[in-house]
Design a protein around this motif. Structure first.
Motif, PDB file in Angstrom:
ATOM      1  N   VAL A   1      -9.273  -5.723  -7.562  1.00 18.60           N
ATOM      2  CA  VAL A   1      -8.840  -4.336  -7.380  1.00 18.60           C
ATOM      3  C   VAL A   1      -8.011  -4.210  -6.101  1.00 18.60           C
ATOM      4  N   LEU A   2      -8.478  -4.835  -5.046  1.00 20.23           N
ATOM      5  CA  LEU A   2      -7.773  -4.755  -3.759  1.00 20.23           C
ATOM      6  C   LEU A   2      -6.387  -5.400  -3.839  1.00 20.23           C
ATOM      7  N   LEU A   3      -6.329  -6.602  -4.381  1.00 16.93           N
ATOM      8  CA  LEU A   3      -5.045  -7.313  -4.463  1.00 16.93           C
ATOM      9  C   LEU A   3      -4.039  -6.555  -5.320  1.00 16.93           C
ATOM     10  N   GLU A   4      -4.514  -5.982  -6.410  1.00 20.59           N
ATOM     11  CA  GLU A   4      -3.609  -5.233  -7.281  1.00 20.59           C
ATOM     12  C   GLU A   4      -3.140  -3.951  -6.611  1.00 20.59           C
ATOM     13  N   ARG A   5      -4.025  -3.304  -5.890  1.00 21.85           N
ATOM     14  CA  ARG A   5      -3.670  -2.031  -5.274  1.00 21.85           C
ATOM     15  C   ARG A   5      -2.576  -2.196  -4.223  1.00 21.85           C
ATOM     16  N   ILE A   6      -2.617  -3.278  -3.471  1.00 23.92           N
ATOM     17  CA  ILE A   6      -1.582  -3.451  -2.445  1.00 23.92           C
ATOM     18  C   ILE A   6      -0.352  -4.170  -2.989  1.00 23.92           C
ATOM     19  N   GLY A   7      -0.425  -4.657  -4.210  1.00 20.68           N
ATOM     20  CA  GLY A   7       0.734  -5.283  -4.824  1.00 20.68           C
ATOM     21  C   GLY A   7       0.795  -6.789  -4.672  1.00 20.68           C
ATOM     22  N   LEU A   8      -0.160  -7.360  -3.952  1.00 20.04           N
ATOM     23  CA  LEU A   8      -0.111  -8.810  -3.748  1.00 20.04           C
ATOM     24  C   LEU A   8      -0.515  -9.559  -5.010  1.00 20.04           C
ATOM     25  N   GLY A   9      -1.391  -8.964  -5.783  1.00 23.81           N
ATOM     26  CA  GLY A   9      -1.815  -9.611  -7.011  1.00 23.81           C
ATOM     27  C   GLY A   9      -0.680  -9.822  -7.993  1.00 23.81           C
ATOM     28  N   GLN A  10       0.345  -8.979  -7.885  1.00 23.78           N
ATOM     29  CA  GLN A  10       1.499  -9.099  -8.776  1.00 23.78           C
ATOM     30  C   GLN A  10       2.526 -10.089  -8.229  1.00 23.78           C
ATOM     31  N   ARG A  11       2.374 -10.496  -6.976  1.00 21.93           N
ATOM     32  CA  ARG A  11       3.350 -11.397  -6.356  1.00 21.93           C
ATOM     33  C   ARG A  11       2.914 -12.859  -6.397  1.00 21.93           C
ATOM     34  N   ILE A  12       1.654 -13.085  -6.670  1.00 22.30           N
ATOM     35  CA  ILE A  12       1.108 -14.438  -6.615  1.00 22.30           C
ATOM     36  C   ILE A  12       0.744 -14.893  -8.021  1.00 22.30           C
ATOM     37  N   ARG A  13       1.069 -16.125  -8.319  1.00 26.59           N
ATOM     38  CA  ARG A  13       0.728 -16.672  -9.633  1.00 26.59           C
ATOM     39  C   ARG A  13      -0.775 -16.875  -9.741  1.00 26.59           C
ATOM     40  N   MET A  14      -1.312 -16.531 -10.896  1.00 30.06           N
ATOM     41  CA  MET A  14      -2.735 -16.706 -11.146  1.00 30.06           C
ATOM     42  C   MET A  14      -2.946 -17.913 -12.046  1.00 30.06           C
ATOM     43  N   VAL A  15      -3.908 -18.734 -11.703  1.00 31.62           N
ATOM     44  CA  VAL A  15      -4.230 -19.898 -12.525  1.00 31.62           C
ATOM     45  C   VAL A  15      -5.717 -19.880 -12.821  1.00 31.62           C
ATOM     46  N   GLU A  16      -6.145 -20.741 -13.704  1.00 29.95           N
ATOM     47  CA  GLU A  16      -7.555 -20.823 -14.037  1.00 29.95           C
ATOM     48  C   GLU A  16      -8.331 -21.381 -12.841  1.00 29.95           C
TER      49      GLU A  16
ATOM     50  N   ASP B   1       4.916  -1.839   3.842  1.00 33.34           N
ATOM     51  CA  ASP B   1       5.915  -2.399   2.924  1.00 33.34           C
ATOM     52  C   ASP B   1       5.582  -3.876   2.755  1.00 33.34           C
ATOM     53  N   LEU B   2       5.080  -4.220   1.584  1.00 31.63           N
ATOM     54  CA  LEU B   2       4.634  -5.597   1.355  1.00 31.63           C
ATOM     55  C   LEU B   2       5.784  -6.597   1.514  1.00 31.63           C
ATOM     56  N   THR B   3       6.963  -6.222   1.070  1.00 34.17           N
ATOM     57  CA  THR B   3       8.103  -7.139   1.182  1.00 34.17           C
ATOM     58  C   THR B   3       8.407  -7.466   2.635  1.00 34.17           C
TER      59      THR B   3
ATOM     60  N   GLY C   1       7.926 -11.432   7.121  1.00 35.36           N
ATOM     61  CA  GLY C   1       7.698 -11.596   8.552  1.00 35.36           C
ATOM     62  C   GLY C   1       8.356 -10.524   9.392  1.00 35.36           C
ATOM     63  N   GLU C   2       8.983  -9.545   8.745  1.00 37.09           N
ATOM     64  CA  GLU C   2       9.624  -8.463   9.505  1.00 37.09           C
ATOM     65  C   GLU C   2       8.629  -7.394   9.926  1.00 37.09           C
ATOM     66  N   ASP C   3       7.436  -7.455   9.396  1.00 33.13           N
ATOM     67  CA  ASP C   3       6.384  -6.515   9.795  1.00 33.13           C
ATOM     68  C   ASP C   3       5.096  -7.309   9.915  1.00 33.13           C
ATOM     69  N   ARG C   4       4.171  -6.776  10.704  1.00 35.34           N
ATOM     70  CA  ARG C   4       2.896  -7.471  10.900  1.00 35.34           C
ATOM     71  C   ARG C   4       2.112  -7.468   9.584  1.00 35.34           C
ATOM     72  N   PRO C   5       1.303  -8.488   9.366  1.00 40.71           N
ATOM     73  CA  PRO C   5       0.603  -8.587   8.079  1.00 40.71           C
ATOM     74  C   PRO C   5      -0.519  -7.576   7.909  1.00 40.71           C
ATOM     75  N   ALA C   6      -1.035  -7.036   9.021  1.00 44.65           N
ATOM     76  CA  ALA C   6      -2.146  -6.086   8.948  1.00 44.65           C
ATOM     77  C   ALA C   6      -1.625  -4.669   8.731  1.00 44.65           C
ATOM     78  N   GLY C   7      -2.550  -3.708   8.756  1.00 46.55           N
ATOM     79  CA  GLY C   7      -2.153  -2.311   8.651  1.00 46.55           C
ATOM     80  C   GLY C   7      -2.259  -1.733   7.256  1.00 46.55           C
ATOM     81  N   TRP C   8      -3.322  -2.078   6.538  1.00 49.79           N
ATOM     82  CA  TRP C   8      -3.496  -1.599   5.163  1.00 49.79           C
ATOM     83  C   TRP C   8      -4.572  -0.535   5.030  1.00 49.79           C
ATOM     84  N   GLY C   9      -5.406  -0.362   6.058  1.00 45.42           N
ATOM     85  CA  GLY C   9      -6.603   0.454   5.923  1.00 45.42           C
ATOM     86  C   GLY C   9      -6.350   1.890   5.504  1.00 45.42           C
ATOM     87  N   VAL C  10      -5.518   2.607   6.254  1.00 36.83           N
ATOM     88  CA  VAL C  10      -5.271   4.017   5.935  1.00 36.83           C
ATOM     89  C   VAL C  10      -4.562   4.145   4.586  1.00 36.83           C
TER      90      VAL C  10
END
Lengths: 121, 160
Positions: free
Chosen positions: A92-107, B91-93, B98-107
């Motif tokens: 849920v967390l990975l999908e919500r921030i969009g990272l889950g859609q950027r990384i390939r998923m494998v078994e 902004d995840l991109t 590397g143009e923004d720090r990796p943290a800062g997701w909480g709010v």
């Protein structure tokens, strides 16, 4: 494999695949060991990095920062990164921030992440 | 009704989230929604410890939660000054490049997973963040309200 119920990072190798089995809970504390071990693995010729979430049932936003740092490292070193066994709250967390859609998923086990990857070199 | 005071350590916060998770499941929320709620509340608690209480585990944090109709209302109280400025959405991109720090997701997670987020700063000290959770998460991040003290909203913030 023994369930990874402590907070250590377990590692397996197969071919040129380096697989880290993440602990039950992941947070900022993951950064130092994961980054160090992944850097060493790539330097040792393991060009396919797999993070196995099979035993991970909790992740927080600090762990997202760690995963972003790892993805940056992998790209910089022209390796690839895949996630395996993502489920439950971390999914849920990975999908919500969009990272889950950027990384390939494998078994979780026994599946080579050799397919073309958007985040690969 | 859940009222957990004297929280402060990271372990106590995790246990509080586990207790809240149980309340949510008993109240009939779906597994997906429970994950979303606990993610948001965990971020609020973590912010309370790291930012509100400056990492001082001896300073108390209080978690209150109650179900009202179809909504779950949650309050997290710390000893800090409250959120002063609403951070821009991450902004995840930019973070991946590397143009923004990796943290800062909480709010961002709090406003993405709840239907209402209000930060209240008490004139007498201490701060509260209030969140309301409906049966499903909003389709877009909600706006955040910053209130300097009860009854006077000073700087409504636009969502991005």
């Amino acid at each position: 494999m023994t369930p990874n119920r402590d907070q250590s990072l377990q590692v397996e190798h197969q071919g040129n695949i380096w697989r880290a089995i993440l602990p039950r809970t992941i947070s900022a504390e993951l950064e130092d060991p994961l980054m160090s071990m992944a850097r060493d693995a790539i330097a040792g010729g393991y060009m396919e990095i797999v993070l196995d979430f099979s035993q991970t049932d909790h992740a927080d936003s600090a762990s997202i920062g760690v995963l972003i740092l790892l993805l940056r490292l992998v790209q910089e070193l022209e390796a690839t990164l895949a996630f395996a066994g993502v489920h439950g709250q971390p999914q849920v967390l990975l999908e919500r921030i969009g990272l889950g859609q950027r990384i390939r998923m494998v078994e979780p086990r026994g599946d080579s992440p050799s397919a073309p990857s958007q985040n690969g070199p | 009704m859940l009222d957990l005071g004297s929280l402060g350590t990271a372990d106590s916060l995790r246990q509080a989230v586990a207790t809240l998770e149980k309340l949510c499941l008993e109240s009939g929320y779906s597994a997906q929604r429970v994950h979303e709620i606990t993610i948001a509340v965990h971020e609020a608690l973590t912010n309370a410890l790291r930012h509100g209480n400056g990492g001082a585990e001896e300073k108390p944090i209080r978690l209150r939660a109650r179900v009202e109709g179809a909504a779950l209302k949650v309050e997290v109280e710390d000893q800090g000054r409250g959120l002063q400025v609403v951070p821009p959405p991450p902004d995840l991109t930019l973070k991946l490049s590397g143009e923004d720090r990796p943290a800062g997701w909480g709010v961002f997670l709090m406003r993405s997973l709840s239907s209402e987020v209000v930060f209240v700063r008490h004139a007498s000290g201490g701060a509260v963040v209030r969140m309301r959770f409906e049966a499903t998460a909003p389709t877009e991040p909600v706006e955040i309200r910053l209130i300097a003290s009860e009854g006077s909203s000073t700087s409504p913030q636009g969502a991005a």
